[in-house]
Design a protein around this motif. Structure first.
Motif, PDB file in Angstrom:
ATOM      1  N   LEU A  89     -26.095   4.468 -10.919  1.00 13.06           N
ATOM      2  CA  LEU A  89     -26.434   3.548  -9.864  1.00 13.06           C
ATOM      3  C   LEU A  89     -25.202   4.068  -8.704  1.00 13.06           C
ATOM      4  CD1 LEU A  89     -27.155   0.027 -10.767  1.00 13.06           C
ATOM      5  CD2 LEU A  89     -28.072   1.305  -9.137  1.00 13.06           C
ATOM      6  N   CYS A  90     -25.607   5.091  -8.123  1.00 16.91           N
ATOM      7  CA  CYS A  90     -24.559   5.639  -7.306  1.00 16.91           C
ATOM      8  C   CYS A  90     -24.438   4.780  -5.976  1.00 16.91           C
ATOM      9  CB  CYS A  90     -24.844   6.950  -6.688  1.00 16.91           C
ATOM     10  SG  CYS A  90     -25.315   8.209  -8.367  1.00 16.91           S
ATOM     11  N   ALA A  91     -25.598   4.081  -5.589  1.00 18.23           N
ATOM     12  CA  ALA A  91     -25.164   3.322  -4.484  1.00 18.23           C
ATOM     13  C   ALA A  91     -24.354   2.264  -4.439  1.00 18.23           C
ATOM     14  CB  ALA A  91     -26.777   2.694  -4.052  1.00 18.23           C
ATOM     15  N   LEU A  92     -24.052   1.901  -5.910  1.00 14.43           N
ATOM     16  CA  LEU A  92     -23.208   0.542  -5.991  1.00 14.43           C
ATOM     17  C   LEU A  92     -21.765   1.231  -6.004  1.00 14.43           C
ATOM     18  CD1 LEU A  92     -25.540  -1.644  -7.820  1.00 14.43           C
ATOM     19  CD2 LEU A  92     -24.864  -1.821  -5.356  1.00 14.43           C
ATOM     20  N   GLY A  93     -21.352   2.607  -6.279  1.00 14.86           N
ATOM     21  CA  GLY A  93     -20.026   2.888  -6.767  1.00 14.86           C
ATOM     22  C   GLY A  93     -18.925   2.447  -5.599  1.00 14.86           C
ATOM     23  N   PRO A  94     -17.701   2.810  -6.126  1.00 15.69           N
ATOM     24  CA  PRO A  94     -17.078   3.109  -7.423  1.00 15.69           C
ATOM     25  C   PRO A  94     -17.546   2.148  -8.592  1.00 15.69           C
ATOM     26  CG  PRO A  94     -15.540   3.181  -5.916  1.00 15.69           C
ATOM     27  CD  PRO A  94     -16.681   2.382  -5.364  1.00 15.69           C
ATOM     28  N   ILE A  95     -17.904   2.503  -9.891  1.00 17.60           N
ATOM     29  CA  ILE A  95     -18.686   1.434 -10.939  1.00 17.60           C
ATOM     30  C   ILE A  95     -17.744   1.651 -11.696  1.00 17.60           C
ATOM     31  CG2 ILE A  95     -20.226   1.581 -12.868  1.00 17.60           C
ATOM     32  CD1 ILE A  95     -22.167   2.269 -10.581  1.00 17.60           C
TER      33      ILE A  95
ATOM     34  N   PRO B 118     -17.477  21.306  -7.863  1.00 13.20           N
ATOM     35  CA  PRO B 118     -16.279  21.736  -8.452  1.00 13.20           C
ATOM     36  C   PRO B 118     -15.918  20.681  -9.631  1.00 13.20           C
ATOM     37  CG  PRO B 118     -15.920  20.624  -6.314  1.00 13.20           C
ATOM     38  CD  PRO B 118     -17.336  20.888  -6.528  1.00 13.20           C
ATOM     39  N   ILE B 119     -16.287  19.679  -9.671  1.00 13.17           N
ATOM     40  CA  ILE B 119     -16.103  18.681 -10.749  1.00 13.17           C
ATOM     41  C   ILE B 119     -16.831  19.175 -12.087  1.00 13.17           C
ATOM     42  CG2 ILE B 119     -16.114  16.176 -11.858  1.00 13.17           C
ATOM     43  CD1 ILE B 119     -15.926  15.320  -9.016  1.00 13.17           C
ATOM     44  N   ALA B 120     -18.142  19.513 -11.733  1.00 13.94           N
ATOM     45  CA  ALA B 120     -18.764  19.986 -12.881  1.00 13.94           C
ATOM     46  C   ALA B 120     -18.089  21.155 -13.564  1.00 13.94           C
ATOM     47  CB  ALA B 120     -20.206  20.279 -12.570  1.00 13.94           C
TER      48      ALA B 120
ATOM     49  N   HIS C 148     -12.551  -1.355 -23.878  1.00 13.10           N
ATOM     50  CA  HIS C 148     -12.685  -0.019 -23.204  1.00 13.10           C
ATOM     51  C   HIS C 148     -12.863  -0.424 -21.541  1.00 13.10           C
ATOM     52  CE1 HIS C 148     -13.295   2.638 -26.761  1.00 13.10           C
ATOM     53  NE2 HIS C 148     -12.180   1.909 -26.779  1.00 13.10           N
ATOM     54  N   VAL C 149     -12.281   0.238 -20.549  1.00  4.44           N
ATOM     55  CA  VAL C 149     -12.638  -0.014 -19.203  1.00  4.44           C
ATOM     56  C   VAL C 149     -13.300   1.410 -19.113  1.00  4.44           C
ATOM     57  CG1 VAL C 149     -11.777  -0.358 -16.946  1.00  4.44           C
ATOM     58  CG2 VAL C 149     -11.003  -1.771 -18.882  1.00  4.44           C
ATOM     59  N   LEU C 150     -14.386   1.504 -18.458  1.00  7.63           N
ATOM     60  CA  LEU C 150     -15.079   2.806 -18.054  1.00  7.63           C
ATOM     61  C   LEU C 150     -14.992   2.990 -16.736  1.00  7.63           C
ATOM     62  CD1 LEU C 150     -15.618   2.811 -21.077  1.00  7.63           C
ATOM     63  CD2 LEU C 150     -17.794   3.616 -20.607  1.00  7.63           C
ATOM     64  N   ILE C 151     -14.731   4.118 -15.997  1.00 10.36           N
ATOM     65  CA  ILE C 151     -14.595   4.090 -14.697  1.00 10.36           C
ATOM     66  C   ILE C 151     -15.171   5.574 -14.520  1.00 10.36           C
ATOM     67  CG2 ILE C 151     -13.059   4.540 -12.699  1.00 10.36           C
ATOM     68  CD1 ILE C 151     -10.892   2.751 -13.993  1.00 10.36           C
ATOM     69  N   CYS C 152     -16.015   5.230 -13.564  1.00  8.16           N
ATOM     70  CA  CYS C 152     -17.203   6.378 -13.375  1.00  8.16           C
ATOM     71  C   CYS C 152     -16.262   7.612 -12.540  1.00  8.16           C
ATOM     72  CB  CYS C 152     -18.184   6.130 -12.647  1.00  8.16           C
ATOM     73  SG  CYS C 152     -19.313   7.774 -12.071  1.00  8.16           S
ATOM     74  N   GLY C 153     -16.405   8.781 -12.849  1.00 14.73           N
ATOM     75  CA  GLY C 153     -15.765   9.887 -12.517  1.00 14.73           C
ATOM     76  C   GLY C 153     -16.735  10.986 -11.915  1.00 14.73           C
ATOM     77  N   GLY C 154     -18.063  10.531 -11.588  1.00 14.69           N
ATOM     78  CA  GLY C 154     -19.002  11.499 -11.156  1.00 14.69           C
ATOM     79  C   GLY C 154     -18.700  11.926  -9.926  1.00 14.69           C
ATOM     80  N   THR C 155     -19.379  12.803  -9.105  1.00 18.44           N
ATOM     81  CA  THR C 155     -19.108  13.195  -7.776  1.00 18.44           C
ATOM     82  C   THR C 155     -19.388  11.997  -6.873  1.00 18.44           C
ATOM     83  OG1 THR C 155     -19.735  15.435  -8.214  1.00 18.44           O
ATOM     84  CG2 THR C 155     -19.893  14.595  -5.834  1.00 18.44           C
ATOM     85  N   GLY C 156     -20.223  11.185  -7.027  1.00 15.60           N
ATOM     86  CA  GLY C 156     -20.386  10.343  -6.064  1.00 15.60           C
ATOM     87  C   GLY C 156     -19.247   8.981  -6.121  1.00 15.60           C
ATOM     88  N   CYS C 157     -18.768   8.566  -7.259  1.00 13.35           N
ATOM     89  CA  CYS C 157     -17.891   7.742  -7.308  1.00 13.35           C
ATOM     90  C   CYS C 157     -16.620   8.225  -6.898  1.00 13.35           C
ATOM     91  CB  CYS C 157     -17.915   7.168  -8.801  1.00 13.35           C
ATOM     92  SG  CYS C 157     -19.086   6.071  -8.876  1.00 13.35           S
TER      93      CYS C 157
END
Ligand SMILES: Cc1cc2nc3c(=O)[nH]c(=O)nc-3n(C[C@H](O)[C@H](O)[C@H](O)COP(=O)(O)O)c2cc1C
Lengths: 123, 598
Positions: free
Chosen positions: B49-55, B242-244, B5-14
């Motif tokens: 760990l938003c400082a390091l995005g995209p994760i 908006p994403i939420a 599985h490749v998980l890609i962050c879809g939070g607002t930061g990334c």
């Protein structure tokens, strides 16, 4: 959905899939997937391991991953099995049929299939 | 058969640093290599760990890639996913590969995650929030099933009380007790509200839960509805998320399709449904009575308590209002039992708390820790300390309603009571770190500016009082303050605390009071010596050129935006202080250290 049974059915179906992300099981099955390994047929071996582990309900126990060149290209496809507290077992010249036996006897049954190991091949 | 599985962050930061394009490219590349059947790409919520995005995280190995770009994707597919060779240069360096290449330490071993204990954020970054089946796969909706088929409402309330869960939205009120009050009111209609307004600047844990695990909130609201006898719920979320909002809409739709919302859930005879209400993003609308007023269609202004919402809330009916993070804990409390939950934390504060780390800290992001963890552990073990070898000065908790905590209290175990005792508060979990370069007067001024803007104006102590406070702070930062002002400010702070109508005003003086208490010498330097020790307050600064160091290279004169620097080539230059706007560009430009800031 009207019953808990239906909820359980979805949970069981999804469980294996999500368990993959809970990190590594106690046993790691590592398939050599460098160019030499792929050329010798490592892809179907890898896929068979994944399928068999899932079929036999071993997802929580064993994790299938791949690695680069192990350094003994003439023995490819090579598969190594790592288990906490035990010696690693190196299987050589693997194919799908052999993979099925390794899952059934070694991963599930706890008895390495010695005839496929590197020790046997070098005799 | 899926092997990885490749998980890609879809939070607002990334997302804002381009993760959707990375996901698209990943899917294309996997298809091109014939791997689409073996490898699944999953869009998740925030990893923290938003400082390091995209994760990106690759399972089963758990390899943690940070700052991934679209151009890196091909390499990850060809090397890692096809051939099993981890792309070392992209691995988060603390988690970098060990001696043996397949021994890549997983995410869980990094300092950032090791000391964390994820309860509310358990599924964030682990499941696909837009797929209800994945939530069910991690035991989602089991708690609701158990509650509706095996427990009475009274038993649910007793269980919540036994767990010791307290509200994570700010006030820390015991959740079980709140539910009990509402349950005891007999009424034809009752409501459950989820407070997702999250107005505390810098806090984003609620957004993260909604984006990463929306079903946990829906499940908990339904459980709450059953416990108090409500059939309708509202989620009040700010339109700036908006994403939420989108993920909540998808989650509600899927839950309805599965019959997990709607009529006769699990054939128990219990009906419950949830609607979303969008807020326009006013801080005061996070205050529960103002929020209720806003849902009713009026201008978001608070009203006096009592009556409390549990007695007279939305549309004058008994209402419980709970914060997102509070709710996200509930399904697990039901599943694992109240003893499990109350085994974590301190005497008075059970479980965990999520903090949003920001400011002068290496690992900006979200961390969840057991109550009772010390600030030092959060900032230095998990947060990675202050960047650039600078000295820690203060940590601000509780956002604009909280206070600044100085170094001498770094070893205080954090819970609701201990934070209050040292002049701050838990608030919603914002945690802003300040170092030696921050001026504490300026920090207090900054937060006051926010409350002055956000004060709704309904009551005088808050509307006028905070404005007067801000004026005095402005005077001090401009060198126009007196020692007497400091005492006056303190008096006014106490007056506002006692007389404002809602907690916005009552807590607004906290940043001023706590900085006055712990950093009085900085205030005194401003008023007595007319000096800003941290070199922040512009009116108190002056820039000078040291004649013996200046080579007359003219670089600063060319960069100065207001033409305040003059001189001839190869001769020392001078700054005209009447023109200087103290922007500091000359200092950044000078290669010879010839510019002095005082
Ligand atoms: C000015 C102000 C802003 C607030 N903002 C929020 C908010 O954004 N989110 C939140 O959950 N609670 C906020 N609260 C606290 C709520 O009034 C209320 O206590 C909380 O939603 C109750 O839920 P809980 O018991 O689960 O914490 C705020 C309070 C004040 C006075």
């Amino acid at each position: 959905m009207k019953s808990l049974a239906e909820l359980q059915a979805i949970r069981d179906r999804m469980k294996n899939s999500v368990a993959l992300r809970e990190g590594t099981g106690d046993i790691r099955i590592v398939v050599g997937m460098a160019t030499c390994g792929i050329a010798a047929g490592a892809r179907p071996v890898l896929n068979t391991f994944v399928e068999e582990v899932e079929k036999q309900n071993l997802v929580g126990k064993a994790t299938v991953t791949q690695t680069g060149c192990i350094g003994m290209c003439r023995f490819e496809p090579i598969v190594e099995v790592f288990e906490e507290g035990k010696d690693r077992v190196t299987y050589v010249k693997m194919d799908s049929e052999k993979a099925k036996r390794v899952v059934a006897e070694h991963i599930k049954g706890g008895r390495p299939v010695y005839e496929y190991t590197i020790g046997e091949a070098q005799k | 058969m899926i092997r990885s599985h490749v998980l890609i962050c879809g939070g607002t930061g990334c997302t804002s640093s381009n993760s959707p394009a990375i996901r698209k490219k990943m899917e294309e590349s996997l298809a091109a290599h014939g791997l689409a059947e073996e490898i699944k790409v999953v869009q998740t919520g925030c990893f923290g760990l938003c400082a390091l995005g995209p994760i990106m995280i690759v399972y089963p190995e758990g390899v943690f890639y940070s700052r991934v770009t679209v151009d890196d994707v091909e390499e990850i597919v060809e090397n890692h996913l096809l051939k099993g060779r981890v792309v070392d240069r992209l691995v988060y360096n603390e988690a970098a590969a060990g001696e043996e290449k397949h021994e890549v330490s997983s995410l869980a071993d990094t300092g950032f995650y090791k000391t964390q204990l994820r309860v509310a954020l358990r599924n964030c970054g682990v499941i696909n929030p837009e797929n209800i089946d994945e939530y069910i796969g991690v035991d989602g909706y089991q708690a609701l099933g158990k509650v509706l088929t095996e427990m009475t409402p009274q038993e649910v309330i007793a269980l919540m009380k036994a767990s010791g869960l307290r509200g994570r939205g700010g006030a820390g009120f015991p959740t079980g007790l709140k539910w009990e009050f509402a349950a005891k009111n007999i009424c034809d209609e009752k409501y459950v509200i989820c407070n997702a307004d999250e107005g505390d600047p810098g806090a984003f844990m609620d957004r993260s839960v909604l984006e990463g695990d929306p079903h946990s909130v829906l499940e908990a609201m339904t459980i709450a509805g059953y416990a108090i006898g409500a059939h309708h719920g509202y989620i009040y979320v700010r339109a700036e998320y908006p994403i939420a909002v989108k993920r909540l809409e998808i989650a509600i739709k899927q839950a309805r399709e599965y019959g997990l919302l709607g009529k006769n859930i699990f054939d128990s005879g219990f009906d419950f449904d949830i609607d979303i209400r969008l807020g326009a993003g006013a801080f005061v609308c996070g205050e529960e009575t103002a929020l209720i007023t806003s849902i009713e269609g009026n201008r978001g202004e608070p009203r006096n308590k009592p009556p409390f919402p549990a007695n007279k809330g939305l549309f004058e009916k008994p209402t419980i209002i709970n914060n997102v993070e509070t709710l996200a804990n509930i399904p697990q409390i039901i599943n694992k039992g109240p003893e499990w939950f109350s085994s974590m934390g301190t005497e008075t504060s059970k479980g965990t708390k999520v903090f949003a780390l920001g400011g002068k800290i290496t690992n900006t992001g979200l961390v969840e820790i057991p109550m009772g963890t010390t600030l030092r552990e959060i900032l230095f073990d998990i947060g990675g300390g202050i960047p650039g070898g600078k000295q820690f000065k203060a940590a601000q908790t509780g956002g604009p309603s909280g206070g600044c905590i100085p170094a001498k209290h770094l070893d205080t175990p954090i819970d609701y009571e201990s934070l209050k005792a040292i002049g701050s508060m838990m608030g919603s979990g914002g945690l802003i770190v300040m170092d030696e370069d921050n001026c504490m007067v300026d920090v207090a001024r900054f937060f006051l500016e926010f409350t002055v803007d956000e004060s709704c104006g309904k009551c005088t102590p808050c509307r006028i009082g905070t404005r007067r406070l801000l004026e005095m702070l402005n005077n001090i930062t401009e060198g126009k303050g007196t020692l007497e002002d400091l005492d006056k400010m303190e008096d006014l702070c106490h007056y506002i605390q006692k007389n404002a109508m809602c907690a916005l005003g009552q807590t607004a003086p906290n940043p001023v009071l706590s900085t006055l208490k712990y950093f009085r010498e900085e205030y005194e330097a401003h008023v007595v010596e007319k000096r800003c020790p941290a070199g922040v307050c512009k009116k108190l600064l002056s820039y000078e050129i040291l004649a013996d160091k200046c080579r007359g290279c003219t670089a600063c004169a060319r960069k100065c935006p207001v033409g305040a620097i003059s001189g001839t080539v190869k001769q020392p230059h001078v700054i005209d202080k009447s023109k200087c706007v103290k922007c500091g560009v000359c200092m950044e430009t000078c290669k010879f250290g010839a510019i002095l800031k005082k």
